[in-house]
Design a protein around this motif. Structure first.
Motif, short mmCIF file in Angstrom:
data_model
loop_
_atom_site.label_atom_id
_atom_site.label_comp_id
_atom_site.label_asym_id
_atom_site.label_seq_id
_atom_site.Cartn_x
_atom_site.Cartn_y
_atom_site.Cartn_z
N ILE A 30 -20.01 49.95 28.21
CA ILE A 30 -20.02 48.50 28.00
C ILE A 30 -21.34 48.08 27.34
O ILE A 30 -21.37 47.30 26.38
N LEU A 31 -22.45 48.65 27.84
CA LEU A 31 -23.76 48.32 27.26
C LEU A 31 -23.89 48.77 25.81
O LEU A 31 -24.53 48.10 25.00
N PHE B 51 -21.70 34.74 39.08
CA PHE B 51 -22.44 33.65 38.44
C PHE B 51 -23.94 33.81 38.70
O PHE B 51 -24.76 33.68 37.80
N GLU B 52 -24.26 34.13 39.96
CA GLU B 52 -25.68 34.30 40.31
C GLU B 52 -26.29 35.51 39.63
O GLU B 52 -27.49 35.56 39.37
N ALA B 53 -25.45 36.48 39.29
CA ALA B 53 -25.94 37.65 38.56
C ALA B 53 -26.19 37.31 37.09
O ALA B 53 -26.78 38.11 36.36
N GLY B 54 -25.70 36.15 36.65
CA GLY B 54 -26.02 35.72 35.28
C GLY B 54 -24.84 35.40 34.39
O GLY B 54 -25.04 35.01 33.23
N ALA B 55 -23.61 35.59 34.87
CA ALA B 55 -22.46 35.26 34.02
C ALA B 55 -22.48 33.76 33.71
O ALA B 55 -22.78 32.94 34.58
N ASP B 56 -22.19 33.42 32.46
CA ASP B 56 -22.28 32.02 32.04
C ASP B 56 -20.92 31.31 32.03
O ASP B 56 -20.82 30.12 32.28
N ARG B 57 -19.89 32.08 31.64
CA ARG B 57 -18.59 31.46 31.39
C ARG B 57 -17.48 32.31 31.98
O ARG B 57 -17.66 33.51 32.17
N TYR B 58 -16.34 31.67 32.24
CA TYR B 58 -15.19 32.42 32.77
C TYR B 58 -13.91 31.90 32.12
O TYR B 58 -13.67 30.69 32.09
N LEU B 59 -13.16 32.83 31.59
CA LEU B 59 -11.86 32.49 30.99
C LEU B 59 -10.76 32.89 31.95
O LEU B 59 -10.64 34.05 32.32
N LEU B 60 -9.97 31.91 32.34
CA LEU B 60 -8.82 32.20 33.19
C LEU B 60 -7.70 31.28 32.73
O LEU B 60 -7.63 30.12 33.12
N ARG B 61 -6.86 31.81 31.87
CA ARG B 61 -5.76 30.96 31.40
C ARG B 61 -4.90 30.54 32.59
O ARG B 61 -4.59 31.38 33.44
N ASP C 108 -24.10 44.33 38.68
CA ASP C 108 -25.04 45.26 38.07
C ASP C 108 -24.89 45.25 36.54
O ASP C 108 -25.88 45.18 35.81
N ILE C 109 -23.66 45.29 36.08
CA ILE C 109 -23.40 45.28 34.63
C ILE C 109 -23.89 43.97 34.00
O ILE C 109 -24.56 43.95 32.97
N ILE C 110 -23.57 42.86 34.66
CA ILE C 110 -23.97 41.54 34.13
C ILE C 110 -25.50 41.44 34.05
O ILE C 110 -26.06 41.02 33.03
N ARG C 111 -26.17 41.87 35.12
CA ARG C 111 -27.64 41.81 35.13
C ARG C 111 -28.23 42.63 34.00
O ARG C 111 -29.17 42.21 33.32
N LYS C 112 -27.67 43.82 33.81
CA LYS C 112 -28.20 44.68 32.73
C LYS C 112 -28.02 44.02 31.37
O LYS C 112 -28.93 44.03 30.54
N ILE C 113 -26.86 43.44 31.13
CA ILE C 113 -26.63 42.79 29.83
C ILE C 113 -27.60 41.63 29.66
O ILE C 113 -28.25 41.47 28.62
N LYS C 114 -27.72 40.80 30.71
CA LYS C 114 -28.57 39.61 30.57
C LYS C 114 -30.06 39.98 30.46
O LYS C 114 -30.81 39.28 29.79
N ASN C 115 -30.46 41.09 31.10
CA ASN C 115 -31.84 41.54 30.97
C ASN C 115 -32.14 42.00 29.57
O ASN C 115 -33.17 41.68 28.98
N GLN C 116 -31.19 42.76 29.04
CA GLN C 116 -31.41 43.34 27.71
C GLN C 116 -31.22 42.32 26.59
O GLN C 116 -31.84 42.42 25.55
N TYR C 117 -30.32 41.38 26.81
CA TYR C 117 -30.00 40.41 25.75
C TYR C 117 -30.08 38.98 26.30
O TYR C 117 -29.06 38.31 26.45
#
Ligand code: SAH
Length: 357
Positions: free
Chosen positions: A99-100, A161-171, A131-140
């Motif tokens: 993913i990264l 959300f607290e890990a850093g996710a900004d948005r959520y798509l749920l049709r 863990d994945i979200i934190r890594k993405i937000k740290n790097q980018y």
């Protein structure tokens, strides 16, 4: 008869005017707009919608890199090719490193939003996802992370959300409960889906809802309810695309939705909530080779090219013949840019947040 037709035409154009001014119609009026759809109404709607969009976003088109992290799913939605009962589906899930790597490639290409989408795969626990979200937000840190991982608990949404996710798509898939039951197995519930959307909003996510156009058993009244729902909920994003049948689902014999109805609804959605982020979806680009352009000209302002590892793209098959190569591919961003320029738009490098005024 002739007189009657003239009255009908007048009525539809006065409804469109009033939608443009007031951003609201009654349920019956939305239904009328849908059942009396004609090329002239579609043209007037798309002109008003694209003008409205330009007033807010200029000629900018926002892009998102779509990373399809898993096609394992515990659900059995009748329309979906990765439903758990589909034994023909070749299952995969990406590792955090994979993913990264996608993000790394995407960032270099100019993507500033990554959308992590997948089936409801219990492998991706809160700890693993955080863990994945934190890594993405740290790097980018200049990027937004959008999740599209289906229904989870409120505490899970909060942790992500607290890990850093900004948005959520749920049709929401359909705002008509009876219709919802025809598209989903008995263990899935309309009320839970709607509750998830509310929880996501309450937590502070930028939230996206959406629905398929031309899905099996969909009526004009069901679509009118979708529009009324968007009018009340004011989502930050709304994803709509034609239903496309998948051979290994119970709906294999059902007809696909069409590009024209999708574009018509995109225009209406733009007038209902002018700042809403509206993607010209992959399904629209799949059903019609010029679907992306038609969507943008009807009032959409987002495209989400595929950034998944090439080896898994054909396995994430929600419907047959999903476009994932050519201009649907993130790697072909230049070609997508040219296509957008040809119709007077420009792909921009930024997070592409909603402009709520
Ligand atoms: N599991 C996640 C992501 C679902 S896939 C979730 O539940 O939100 C994203 C969207 O693809 C779905 O919400 C659905 O609207 C759409 N989709 C699924 N099957 C489809 C089909 N056969 N044709 C068109 N769109 C489809």
């Amino acid at each position: 008869m002739e007189q009657n037709n003239i009255q009908k035409t007048e009525k539809i154009f006065s409804l469109i005017d009033s939608l443009e001014q007031q951003h609201t119609l009654s349920l019956m009026e939305y239904e009328y707009l849908i059942t009396h759809r004609c090329p002239e109404a579609a043209r007037v709607l798309s002109e008003k919608a694209s003008r409205m969009c330009r007033r807010i976003y200029g000629n900018a088109i926002y892009i998102r890199g779509l990373i399809e992290i898993s096609n394992f799913c515990k659900n059995d939605c009748l329309y979906c090719g990765i439903r758990r009962s589909n034994r023909n589906c070749d299952r995969y899930r990406l590792t955090a490193d994979e993913i990264l790597k996608c993000c790394e490639e995407g960032h270099a290409l100019g993507f500033r939003t990554f959308v992590l989408q997948g089936g409801e795969d219990s492998f991706f626990t809160d700890d693993i996802m955080c863990d994945i979200i934190r890594k993405i937000k740290n790097q980018y840190p200049d990027c937004a992370v959008t999740l599209s991982l289906g229904e989870r608990s409120r505490s899970s949404y909060l942790a992500l959300f607290e890990a850093g996710a900004d948005r959520y798509l749920l049709r929401h898939e359909t705002a008509d409960e009876e219709h919802y039951k025809k598209l989903h197995p008995p263990d899935m519930s309309f009320s839970n889906r709607m509750q998830c959307l509310q929880e996501l909003r309450d937590i502070g996510y930028q939230v996206g809802c959406g629905f398929m156009t031309g899905s099996p058993y969909q009526t004009a009244f069901a679509l009118a309810q979708d529009l009324k729902f968007v009018e009340a909920f004011h989502p930050d994003m709304c994803g709509i695309g034609p239903f496309i049948p998948h051979t290994s689902t119970p709906f294999y014999h059902m007809p696909a939705g069409d590009a024209e109805l999708t574009c018509y609804l995109l225009s209406i959605l733009r007038l209902i909530y002018p700042p809403v982020l509206l993607p010209a979806t992959t399904a629209l680009g799949t059903i019609d080779p010029e679907g992306r352009e038609k969507g943008i000209l009807a009032g959409a302002n987002v495209v989400m090219p595929n950034l998944s590892p090439v080896s898994v793209r054909s396995k994430y098959q929600l419907y047959n013949n999903k476009a994932c190569t050519g201009d649907e591919s993130a790697q072909n961003k230049n070609s997508l840019s040219q296509r957008m320029e040809a119709i007077g738009y420009e792909i921009v490098t930024c997070r592409g947040d909603i402009k709520r005024k």
